[in-house]
Design an enzyme around this catalytic site. Structure first.
Site, PDB file in Angstrom:
ATOM      1  N   GLU A 195     -10.813   3.575   7.625  1.00  0.00           N
ATOM      2  CA  GLU A 195      -9.766   4.363   7.947  1.00  0.00           C
ATOM      3  C   GLU A 195     -10.536   5.667   8.647  1.00  0.00           C
ATOM      4  O   GLU A 195     -10.617   5.744   9.883  1.00  0.00           O
ATOM      5  CB  GLU A 195      -8.888   4.919   6.707  1.00  0.00           C
ATOM      6  N   HIS A 206       0.861  -1.238  -0.107  1.00  0.00           N
ATOM      7  CA  HIS A 206       0.066  -0.051  -0.229  1.00  0.00           C
ATOM      8  C   HIS A 206       0.845   1.460  -0.167  1.00  0.00           C
ATOM      9  O   HIS A 206       1.414   1.753   0.972  1.00  0.00           O
ATOM     10  CB  HIS A 206      -0.941   0.036   1.243  1.00  0.00           C
ATOM     11  N   HIS A 253      -9.903   1.339  -0.018  1.00  0.00           N
ATOM     12  CA  HIS A 253      -9.567   2.174   1.279  1.00  0.00           C
ATOM     13  C   HIS A 253     -10.877   2.202   2.045  1.00  0.00           C
ATOM     14  O   HIS A 253     -12.021   2.478   1.398  1.00  0.00           O
ATOM     15  CB  HIS A 253      -9.262   3.556   1.134  1.00  0.00           C
TER      16      HIS A 253
HETATM   17  N1  ADE Z   1      -4.614   8.884  -0.721  1.00  0.00           N
HETATM   18  C1  ADE Z   1      -3.323   9.045  -0.415  1.00  0.00           C
HETATM   19  N2  ADE Z   1      -3.351   8.799   0.898  1.00  0.00           N
HETATM   20  C2  ADE Z   1      -4.762   8.387   1.137  1.00  0.00           C
HETATM   21  C3  ADE Z   1      -5.291   7.760   2.541  1.00  0.00           C
HETATM   22  N3  ADE Z   1      -4.366   7.727   3.661  1.00  0.00           N
HETATM   23  N4  ADE Z   1      -6.457   7.907   2.480  1.00  0.00           N
HETATM   24  C4  ADE Z   1      -7.287   7.967   1.488  1.00  0.00           C
HETATM   25  N5  ADE Z   1      -6.843   8.349   0.368  1.00  0.00           N
HETATM   26  C5  ADE Z   1      -5.300   8.380   0.210  1.00  0.00           C
HETATM   27 ZN    ZN Z   2      -3.788   4.940   1.134  1.00  0.00          ZN
END
Ligand code: ADE
Ligand code: ZN
Length: 333
Positions: free
Chosen positions: A199, A16, A196
């Site tokens: 998060e 990643h 993603h």
């Molecule tokens: N693009 C780059 N880093 C990211 C992240 N941590 N979360 C979502 N999109 C991203």
């Molecule tokens: Zn990322």
């Protein structure tokens, strides 16, 4: 073993890493000077990237991308990034490539950008011994229409170097089901899938990525820890989390390394892997991530070797490439 330097020689697999997000600030400053673009607002007094929070980070990131205007810029970027990764001991990396950030998002030129990136990766393999594959990423806050166009780019160039498809960007924009068409298109082209989630979104965002996008890997996914049933589901299904603790801490998701749930997830049987996301933004490297986990969670070389085997098994690549990665991680005696 508590310094990044202590882990430099340990061979690593990174799943990643955003290609543009890995651009050293000096590299972006040089390009800005060459192109007479004023980017002074995105740097701090010491020359690093400056951002207040996640949304601001995305703005700074996109501002930096505005100087990546030609295939030659991406050739230079790819070489610089792979050299930096190889110095940290990474032997194989999967990098998110965003056609939307290539030369202002003119998707008709994607093949030219990709050719430059691929050339640089071939040279880096020769010069630094690191291998790379590309995971085309659509950008969530650019919307479903753009994601469909990006998925078509991915599908048309699938195979060989391009092995996966994913989604990055602002998790607050839309829902995974808005991107089903793009993921179906990528899956039909034979690409591995990652999203993603978990998060900035809670456990429900991870469930939605699994149910609506049918991914086998989740970018981050760490907020799954808030839902025991989901943690069990991840463990049972063998879903792989691309965990980037330094990114999460730098962006304020967790207060510090001790508060980060990576160890709890691993101990619950979830397949976790370690990555850096956008290392210069977060003042990190893969070795620094290992060192911090050694300091705060007592992880040692055998823990990291096990995580790297998981990463190699989860890499989006063909059988021969996987055998080669595993052999470079632990050469047969
Ligand atoms: N693009 C780059 N880093 C990211 C992240 N941590 N979360 C979502 N999109 C991203
Ligand atoms: Zn990322």
């Amino acid at each position: 073993m508590t310094d990044a330097e202590d882990f430099r020689a340990l061979p690593k697999v990174e799943l990643h890493l955003h290609l543009e997000g890995a651009a050293p600030p000096g590299f972006i400053r040089r390009l800005a000077a060459e192109k007479s673009v004023d980017l002074s607002g995105i740097f701090d007094a010491r020359g690093g990237y400056a951002f207040r929070d996640f949304r601001h980070f995305l703005q700074v990131y996109e501002a930096a991308c505005t100087v990546l205007q030609t295939p030659e810029d991406f050739r230079r970027l790819t070489r610089a990034v792979l050299e930096q990764s190889a110095e940290a001991g990474v032997i194989h990396t999967e990098a998110f490539l965003s056609p939307d950030f290539c030369g202002g998002g003119d998707l008709s030129a994607w093949r030219e950008y990709l050719a430059a990136i691929t050339d640089a990766a071939t040279e880096a393999q020769r010069d630094f011994g690191i291998t790379m594959r590309g995971v085309v990423a659509c950008i969530r806050h650019f919307g479903p229409d753009k994601s469909r166009a990006t998925a078509r780019c991915a599908a048309e160039t699938a195979g060989g170097f391009i092995t996966g498809f994913g989604i990055a960007g602002d998790e607050g924009a839309g829902a995974p089901r808005d991107f089903t068409w793009a993921f179906d298109c990528a899956r039909e082209a034979g690409l591995g899938l990652t999203a993603h989630a978990g998060e900035w979104g809670g456990p429900e965002s991870v469930r939605a990525a699994l149910d609506d996008l049918c991914v086998t890997r989740i970018g981050h996914g760490v907020r799954a820890i808030e839902d025991t049933a989901l943690v069990d589901r991840l463990a049972e299904s063998g879903t792989v989390l691309e965990v980037c603790p330094g990114s999460n801490i730098a962006l304020g998701l967790y207060a510090d390394w001790r508060a980060h749930p990576v160890a709890k997830l691993r101990d619950a049987g979830v397949k976790v892997t370690l990555s850096t996301d956008d290392p210069p933004f977060f003042h990190t490297s893969l070795g620094a991530e290992y060192a911090a986990l050694a300091r705060t969670h007592g992880w040692d070389e055998s823990d990291f070797r096990a995580l790297n085997r998981i990463a190699a098994e989860a890499a989006f690549c063909d059988t021969a490439t996987r055998a080669d990665i595993l052999n470079r991680l632990e050469p047969a005696p």
